[in-house]
Scaffold this motif. Structure first.
Motif, short mmCIF file in Angstrom:
data_model
loop_
_atom_site.label_atom_id
_atom_site.label_comp_id
_atom_site.label_asym_id
_atom_site.label_seq_id
_atom_site.Cartn_x
_atom_site.Cartn_y
_atom_site.Cartn_z
N VAL A 72 -14.75 5.92 -15.84
CA VAL A 72 -15.79 5.48 -14.91
C VAL A 72 -17.10 6.24 -15.19
O VAL A 72 -18.19 5.64 -15.21
CB VAL A 72 -15.35 5.70 -13.45
N GLY A 73 -17.00 7.54 -15.42
CA GLY A 73 -18.19 8.33 -15.67
C GLY A 73 -18.95 7.86 -16.90
O GLY A 73 -20.18 7.73 -16.88
N ILE A 74 -18.22 7.59 -17.99
CA ILE A 74 -18.88 7.14 -19.22
C ILE A 74 -19.39 5.70 -19.08
O ILE A 74 -20.46 5.35 -19.62
CB ILE A 74 -17.92 7.26 -20.42
N ALA A 75 -18.66 4.86 -18.35
CA ALA A 75 -19.13 3.49 -18.13
C ALA A 75 -20.48 3.49 -17.41
O ALA A 75 -21.33 2.62 -17.66
CB ALA A 75 -18.10 2.70 -17.31
N LEU A 76 -20.69 4.45 -16.53
CA LEU A 76 -21.98 4.59 -15.84
C LEU A 76 -23.00 5.32 -16.71
O LEU A 76 -24.20 5.00 -16.68
CB LEU A 76 -21.79 5.34 -14.53
N ALA A 77 -22.52 6.28 -17.50
CA ALA A 77 -23.44 7.12 -18.28
C ALA A 77 -24.05 6.38 -19.46
O ALA A 77 -25.21 6.63 -19.82
CB ALA A 77 -22.70 8.36 -18.78
N VAL A 78 -23.30 5.46 -20.08
CA VAL A 78 -23.81 4.80 -21.29
C VAL A 78 -25.08 4.00 -21.02
O VAL A 78 -26.09 4.20 -21.70
CB VAL A 78 -22.70 3.91 -21.91
N PRO A 79 -25.09 3.09 -20.04
CA PRO A 79 -26.36 2.36 -19.80
C PRO A 79 -27.48 3.27 -19.31
O PRO A 79 -28.64 3.08 -19.70
CB PRO A 79 -25.98 1.32 -18.75
N VAL A 80 -27.16 4.23 -18.45
CA VAL A 80 -28.20 5.13 -17.95
C VAL A 80 -28.77 5.97 -19.09
O VAL A 80 -29.99 6.11 -19.25
CB VAL A 80 -27.64 6.04 -16.83
N GLY A 81 -27.88 6.53 -19.91
CA GLY A 81 -28.33 7.34 -21.04
C GLY A 81 -29.12 6.53 -22.04
O GLY A 81 -30.10 7.02 -22.62
N TYR A 130 -18.26 12.71 -11.53
CA TYR A 130 -19.54 13.43 -11.52
C TYR A 130 -19.70 14.27 -12.78
O TYR A 130 -20.73 14.21 -13.47
CB TYR A 130 -19.59 14.32 -10.27
N ALA A 131 -18.67 15.05 -13.10
CA ALA A 131 -18.75 15.92 -14.28
C ALA A 131 -18.87 15.10 -15.56
O ALA A 131 -19.67 15.43 -16.44
CB ALA A 131 -17.51 16.82 -14.33
N SER A 132 -18.09 14.02 -15.67
CA SER A 132 -18.11 13.19 -16.88
C SER A 132 -19.44 12.46 -17.03
O SER A 132 -19.97 12.34 -18.14
CB SER A 132 -16.97 12.18 -16.83
N PHE A 133 -19.98 11.98 -15.92
CA PHE A 133 -21.21 11.20 -15.97
C PHE A 133 -22.36 12.02 -16.55
O PHE A 133 -23.04 11.59 -17.49
CB PHE A 133 -21.57 10.70 -14.57
N ARG A 183 -15.97 12.19 -26.05
CA ARG A 183 -15.29 13.45 -26.38
C ARG A 183 -15.82 14.60 -25.55
O ARG A 183 -15.05 15.43 -25.05
CB ARG A 183 -15.47 13.74 -27.87
N VAL A 184 -17.14 14.66 -25.39
CA VAL A 184 -17.72 15.74 -24.58
C VAL A 184 -17.29 15.62 -23.13
O VAL A 184 -16.90 16.60 -22.49
CB VAL A 184 -19.26 15.73 -24.70
N ALA A 185 -17.35 14.39 -22.59
CA ALA A 185 -16.96 14.17 -21.20
C ALA A 185 -15.49 14.49 -20.98
O ALA A 185 -15.10 15.00 -19.93
CB ALA A 185 -17.26 12.73 -20.79
N LEU A 186 -14.66 14.19 -21.98
CA LEU A 186 -13.23 14.48 -21.86
C LEU A 186 -13.00 15.99 -21.74
O LEU A 186 -12.22 16.44 -20.89
CB LEU A 186 -12.50 13.94 -23.10
N GLY A 187 -13.69 16.77 -22.56
CA GLY A 187 -13.56 18.22 -22.46
C GLY A 187 -14.04 18.76 -21.13
O GLY A 187 -13.40 19.62 -20.52
N VAL A 188 -15.17 18.23 -20.67
CA VAL A 188 -15.71 18.67 -19.38
C VAL A 188 -14.77 18.29 -18.24
O VAL A 188 -14.57 19.07 -17.30
CB VAL A 188 -17.12 18.06 -19.16
N ALA A 189 -14.20 17.09 -18.32
CA ALA A 189 -13.30 16.64 -17.25
C ALA A 189 -12.05 17.51 -17.16
O ALA A 189 -11.61 17.88 -16.07
CB ALA A 189 -12.91 15.18 -17.48
N TRP A 190 -11.46 17.86 -18.32
CA TRP A 190 -10.29 18.74 -18.28
C TRP A 190 -10.67 20.12 -17.76
O TRP A 190 -9.90 20.77 -17.05
CB TRP A 190 -9.67 18.85 -19.67
#
Length: 255
Positions: A72-81, A130-133, A183-190
């Motif tokens: 969910v975080g990346i799905a929101l982050a991709v268009p915003v980014g 939040y963290a992943s986004f 990959r970055v979001a995955l590390g942050v999420a863990w």
């Protein structure tokens, strides 16, 4: 065969070194051995937790939370980014906000998350989203802003329409940044998992670590930490495989 054995040795060497250092620290007397459970004791405890205390379910629960939060975080982050990186006006508007909120540690937001989302599953997912986004947004807009405009000019010179430029040039050039953001979001999420499972979690690796710390069960804490690291590593390896498959065209271009 020799190259294969050499590769296996290179992969195994750092893990063996860590185990040896672990035993060394425990036996050195520098630290009270009661505070450093031996690797074989931790392994035995993990087998017991798998067999009798539902460690497999804890791993599944935490992995599911991380997967949903990152997705969910990346799905929101991709268009915003993409918007922030592609349009200067959007970057001028959103950049201060993004940098403000990404600096806030998720654990500091737990009281507000509890107030607005309660203590059930949505609260834990909100923290991970939040963290992943914000991790994903930073990677995306930095990557997109560095796309060479020469590719777009060449495509237009060759007669490509605006939609063709977007589909055949911009999207392929954006895919590497999307995978990097994942990959970055995955590390942050863990890394955020334990904080998210502070919110009245009954199961999960973070919850298991928190409960074990209450009763000073150091071997259980070690098991939880190792499980988080291993599952995160496996998910990252899967993403690397995915990246290799989707970005094979980069090797061809480089060749």
């Amino acid at each position: 065969m020799g190259d294969r054995l050499k590769r296996i040795g290179l992969v195994a060497a750092p893990w063996l070194a860590i185990v040896a250092a672990w035993y060394g620290v425990r036996e050195s007397g520098l630290v009270n051995s009661a505070l450093v459970p031996a690797p074989h004791a931790v392994l035995a405890k993990s087998v017991d937790l798998f067999a009798r205390q539902g460690l497999a379910w804890d791993i599944f629960v935490s992995t599911r939370r991380v997967f949903i939060g990152v997705a969910v975080g990346i799905a929101l982050a991709v268009p915003v980014g993409f918007l922030i990186g592609w349009f200067r006006s959007a970057k001028a508007f959103a950049d201060p906000l993004v940098n403000f909120f990404r600096a806030l540690p998720p654990i500091a937001l737990i009281p507000l998350v509890i107030v607005y989302f309660g203590v059930d599953e949505p609260a834990k997912l909100v923290i991970l989203i939040y963290a992943s986004f914000f991790a994903g947004v930073i990677v995306m807009y930095e990557g997109v802003s560095q796309i060479n405009p020469l590719f777009i000019r060449v495509a237009r010179t060759l007669g490509a329409s605006q939609s063709e430029v977007f589909r055949k040039v911009i999207i392929p050039l954006t895919v590497p940044h999307i995978l990097t953001a994942l990959r970055v979001a995955l590390g942050v999420a863990w890394a955020t998992l334990v904080a998210s499972e502070l919110v009245a979690a009954q199961r999960g690796l973070g919850s298991m670590i928190q409960n074990a710390s209450t009763y000073f069960l150091l071997d259980v804490i070690y098991v939880g930490i190792i499980c988080i690291g291993l599952v995160a590593l496996l998910m990252d390896l899967a993403l690397r495989r995915l990246s290799t498959r989707f970005l094979a065209w980069q090797d061809r271009v480089g060749a």
